[in-house]
Design a protein around this motif. Structure first.
Motif, short mmCIF file in Angstrom:
data_model
loop_
_atom_site.label_atom_id
_atom_site.label_comp_id
_atom_site.label_asym_id
_atom_site.label_seq_id
_atom_site.Cartn_x
_atom_site.Cartn_y
_atom_site.Cartn_z
N GLU A 186 7.47 -3.15 -52.06
CA GLU A 186 7.65 -0.88 -52.59
C GLU A 186 7.80 -0.67 -52.93
OE1 GLU A 186 6.29 1.05 -49.65
OE2 GLU A 186 5.68 -0.34 -48.96
N PRO A 187 7.49 0.12 -53.92
CA PRO A 187 7.49 0.64 -55.32
C PRO A 187 8.91 1.36 -55.52
CG PRO A 187 5.32 0.96 -54.95
CD PRO A 187 5.38 0.49 -53.82
N LYS A 188 9.63 1.30 -56.46
CA LYS A 188 10.75 2.21 -56.63
C LYS A 188 11.05 2.45 -57.84
CE LYS A 188 13.94 -1.07 -53.34
NZ LYS A 188 14.90 -2.06 -52.85
N LEU A 189 11.56 3.72 -57.81
CA LEU A 189 11.83 3.81 -59.48
C LEU A 189 12.91 3.27 -59.91
CD1 LEU A 189 12.29 7.71 -58.43
CD2 LEU A 189 10.62 7.36 -60.21
N LEU A 190 12.11 3.36 -61.48
CA LEU A 190 13.36 2.30 -62.27
C LEU A 190 14.80 2.70 -62.40
CD1 LEU A 190 12.77 -0.21 -64.18
CD2 LEU A 190 12.64 1.25 -65.92
N LYS A 191 15.88 1.95 -62.42
CA LYS A 191 17.19 2.86 -62.39
C LYS A 191 17.30 2.90 -63.64
CE LYS A 191 18.53 -0.12 -58.22
NZ LYS A 191 19.35 -0.71 -57.85
N GLY A 192 17.88 3.95 -64.03
CA GLY A 192 18.52 4.06 -65.04
C GLY A 192 18.72 5.44 -65.68
N GLU A 193 18.73 5.72 -66.92
CA GLU A 193 18.18 6.94 -67.68
C GLU A 193 17.10 7.13 -68.76
OE1 GLU A 193 21.20 6.85 -70.63
OE2 GLU A 193 22.54 7.64 -69.35
N VAL A 194 15.81 5.87 -68.00
CA VAL A 194 14.44 6.30 -68.84
C VAL A 194 13.80 7.38 -68.10
CG1 VAL A 194 12.36 4.52 -68.47
CG2 VAL A 194 14.51 4.03 -69.06
N ASN A 195 13.55 7.18 -66.84
CA ASN A 195 12.65 8.81 -66.28
C ASN A 195 13.46 9.60 -66.23
OD1 ASN A 195 10.71 6.88 -65.16
ND2 ASN A 195 11.75 6.06 -63.76
N THR A 196 12.65 10.77 -66.84
CA THR A 196 13.12 12.62 -66.45
C THR A 196 12.25 12.71 -65.80
OG1 THR A 196 12.08 12.54 -68.97
CG2 THR A 196 14.17 11.40 -69.04
N LYS A 197 12.11 14.35 -66.31
CA LYS A 197 10.91 15.63 -66.05
C LYS A 197 9.81 15.22 -66.42
CE LYS A 197 12.68 18.79 -68.38
NZ LYS A 197 13.78 20.76 -68.02
N LEU A 198 9.61 14.54 -67.85
CA LEU A 198 9.01 14.17 -68.14
C LEU A 198 7.33 12.96 -68.38
CD1 LEU A 198 9.75 16.08 -72.22
CD2 LEU A 198 8.09 17.46 -69.89
N HIS A 199 7.13 12.61 -69.35
CA HIS A 199 5.96 11.53 -68.95
C HIS A 199 7.08 10.55 -69.14
CE1 HIS A 199 2.64 13.27 -67.16
NE2 HIS A 199 2.58 14.32 -69.00
N GLU A 200 7.20 9.18 -68.54
CA GLU A 200 7.27 7.93 -68.97
C GLU A 200 6.40 6.71 -68.83
OE1 GLU A 200 10.67 10.58 -69.11
OE2 GLU A 200 9.88 9.74 -67.39
N CYS A 201 6.04 5.93 -69.77
CA CYS A 201 5.25 5.33 -69.10
C CYS A 201 5.18 4.24 -69.82
CB CYS A 201 4.03 5.85 -69.00
SG CYS A 201 3.18 6.44 -70.77
N SER A 202 4.37 2.78 -70.00
CA SER A 202 4.03 1.85 -70.83
C SER A 202 5.19 1.14 -70.50
CB SER A 202 3.83 2.33 -72.04
OG SER A 202 1.55 3.33 -71.68
N PRO A 203 5.96 0.25 -70.03
CA PRO A 203 7.19 -0.32 -70.46
C PRO A 203 6.45 -2.17 -71.05
CG PRO A 203 6.95 -0.62 -67.81
CD PRO A 203 5.81 0.93 -68.44
N VAL A 204 7.64 -2.15 -71.42
CA VAL A 204 7.85 -3.56 -71.79
C VAL A 204 8.80 -3.74 -72.10
CG1 VAL A 204 7.07 -3.19 -74.56
CG2 VAL A 204 6.95 -5.25 -73.26
#
Length: 635
Positions: free
Chosen positions: A206-224
């Motif tokens: 089941e997909p889960k939000l990435l833990k930590g301070e990465v995700n905000t109210k704006l766009h986050e994408c393309s992790p490596v």
């Protein structure tokens, strides 16, 4: 969807008649800050009122084009083309051609693309028209099995990065929390998710939000993520502006770096390569993790968005970004780079000719001047196909596509490698032109016509050689051996197999004792012909005699016997005297050129040794008998 992810930040100067000025200026302001929905309504209202303008049609076409609504974009590009088909910029010829491809109007799309090639000056030596491109694409097709993965939802799901037993991806899904709506796409902002992935069973958790301070109210994408699992690079809207007072300006994208602390991604760092007046996005790492590849529309870009690379220093600091150049980047959009463990680059582009909006392309970074290839169907199709990644060991990977009305993630399995399509075998045998014996250790130097590719191959003990050529380039093969004259051959591009044998002419001879060797044969000296009943050295003969002079100067111990012959006309006695005069005339010429007379001897044979037994003889046959020979004398 790519209106967010492809970072197309093109601001246009918009002009119009005074009566429409207020509405257009209002739309411009919305356009510049990417509030798409309202701006398009205003532009469309102005256009539908009967107002026609090149700039108006450009903006409406672009607004739909960059939102991947190609049918609507085609409508406005068509109006633009009808309004100005003679001097339309090549960028718009390309975009119009792309929309026509998506709508299935392939013939018209090819015509427009050919005009783009000519207008833009990007017509290269590998292809001459859109038909050539389509043939190559067809040859590269049917190399993958694909299927959608089960974690896709109704929103946007795209991009994958596999790290150990997890997949990281971007999504606009709403997992119970209230999400902000992006005015440009009218969809929730993107976040980065992780999901458990069993490679052996091909099963997903089941997909889960990435833990930590990465995700905000704006766009986050393309992790490596780096190999040690400690560092994360990702894309986010600019939340750390370095310039004050940026109101009413488009919010750019930046690449950020995070570190893992107690199982969470924190310590978010704004990279030095970022800026407030341009966007960077979609990071990926080289196999040794010393180079960061990314997408940008910074001032050094060739097109709307280009691929760049930047060195990562040992202390984590970054060098100066370098544009990957015109082989990869076009006047269109290049995005979503991915580099395999074998240093092969996959990326998406709408500037190179393809099957739809964005197509996935391949180039081997290990090869200088490597050939860029469209990976073909089923990866590429009539819509946007992007965010390609593959494990070269398992031959499995993922890509994203808008083919099912929204953007989803698909798995892929490579069943035929792309390298087979790049190369064609080049084989042959090299032998002695006179004896037919194979020549071992002959070196074949192969160089592409554009002087970019160059390599050597040698023959085996039986004179055979075997190598591979890039079949999309013409080459020159040069054959050398120390005992033979060098030769070469031009190999025209486009063949699936190259087979060529060579017969080399010897240029180094061993003079055996007790043998009679004609120096003129070794040096390829043409016969020293004389006019009928004369013993005067002709002007054309002097050129040939200079070869004898040069040989005797090079080899001071060399001695020769000059033997002169006549044709069968006149009496035998007359011809014998004439042949001696001709031999002496030849010797005198060599002496005048500095050859010591003691190294020369002469003999006249008259008509006793004709080269042919003609009777009657033509003038040409008679001339063949009027000759001088240069026999090497042994001590």
């Amino acid at each position: 969807m790519k209106q967010i992810l492809h970072i197309i930040i093109s601001l246009f100067v918009f002009g119009g008649v005074y009566a429409q000025k207020a509405q257009i200026e209002k739309a411009d302001k919305k356009y510049e800050v990417f509030q798409f929905i309202e701006a398009s309504k205003i532009y469309q209202k102005v256009a539908e009122s009967g107002y026609e303008s090149e700039e108006l049609f450009k903006k409406l076409g672009d607004l739909y084009y960059f939102k991947s609504k190609y049918t609507e974009a085609e409508k406005w590009y068509e109006k633009l083309y009808k309004l100005n088909d003679k001097s339309l910029e090549d960028d718009y010829l390309l975009r119009y051609a792309q929309t026509l491809k998506v709508s299935g109007k392939k013939k018209k799309a090819a015509h427009l693309y050919n005009k783009f090639l000519k207008a833009s000056g990007v017509l290269n030596n590998d292809f001459t028209s859109s038909e050539d491109y389509l043939k190559i694409i067809a040859e590269n097709s049917n190399r993958y099995n694909t299927e959608p993965i089960p974690i896709n939802l109704e929103g946007i799901d795209y991009g994958t990065f596999v790290y150990k037993e997890k997949i990281y991806f971007s999504s606009s899904r709403n997992l119970g929390k209230k999400k902000n709506i992006d005015a440009w796409s009218d969809r929730p902002f993107l976040d980065i998710y992780e999901v458990d992935y069993n490679k052996e069973k091909n099963s997903y958790g089941e997909p889960k939000l990435l833990k930590g301070e990465v995700n905000t109210k704006l766009h986050e994408c393309s992790p490596v993520i780096t190999k040690d699992g400690k560092t994360l690079y990702f894309t986010r809207n600019n939340t750390t502006p370095r310039i004050k007072e940026i109101k009413n300006k488009a919010v750019q994208l930046k690449i950020y770096r995070a570190t893992k602390v107690n199982g969470k991604w924190d310590n978010i760092e704004d990279l030095s390569i970022n800026g407030d007046n341009y966007s960077n996005a979609h990071p990926t790492l080289s196999p040794d993790e010393k180079v960061l590849y990314f997408v940008s529309n910074m001032s050094t870009s060739i097109g709307q968005t280009d691929l760049y690379a930047v060195e990562i220093n040992n202390d984590g600091s970054l060098g100066k970004p370098r544009n990957l150049g015109a082989k990869i980047n076009t006047k269109g959009r290049e995005s979503f780079p991915f580099v395999t463990k074998d240093n092969e680059l996959y990326f998406s582009s709408d500037g190179h000719f393809g099957l739809g909006g964005y197509d996935v392309f391949y180039i081997d970074l290990k090869k200088t001047g490597g050939q860029l290839l469209n990976v073909g169907e089923p990866i590429n199709g009539a819509y946007d196909d992007y965010a390609f990644s593959i494990n070269n060991h398992t031959k499995k990977g993922f890509f994203s596509s808008s083919r099912s009305k929204t953007d989803n993630i698909y798995s892929l399995k490579e069943i035929k490698p792309i390298k087979e399509l790049l190369e064609a075998p080049f084989t042959g045998q090299i032998v002695d032109s006179e004896t037919g014996k194979p020549i071992s250790d002959a070196k074949i130097t192969i160089e592409s016509e554009d002087n970019i590719l160059k390599f050597d191959v040698s023959t085996d003990e039986n004179g055979f050689f075997e190598t591979k050529l890039n079949k999309f380039k013409s080459h020159v093969a040069t054959i050398k051996n120390k005992d033979y004259e060098t030769t070469d051959v031009f190999l025209v591009k486009g063949k699936n197999v190259y087979e060529k044998d060579f017969k080399l002419v010897r240029n180094v001879f061993e003079i055996a004792k007790d043998s009679t060797t004609d120096l003129s044969k070794i040096l390829k000296v043409k016969h020293i012909y004389f006019d009928f009943a004369k013993a005067v050295i002709k002007e054309e003969a002097k050129i040939e005699l200079e070869k004898i002079v040069a040989a005797m100067e090079e080899y001071p111990d060399l001695k020769i016997d000059i033997r002169s012959h006549t044709d069968t006309r006149a009496t035998e006695a007359h011809n014998m005297v004439l042949s001696i005069k001709r031999a002496n005339a030849t010797m005198e010429y060599l002496v005048k050129r500095g050859i010591d007379k003691s190294r020369l001897s002469v003999k006249g044979y008259g008509e006793t040794q004709p080269l042919n037994l003609c009777n009657p003889c033509s003038e040409e046959e008679h001339a063949q008998n009027r000759r001088s020979e240069f026999i090497i004398l042994q001590e």
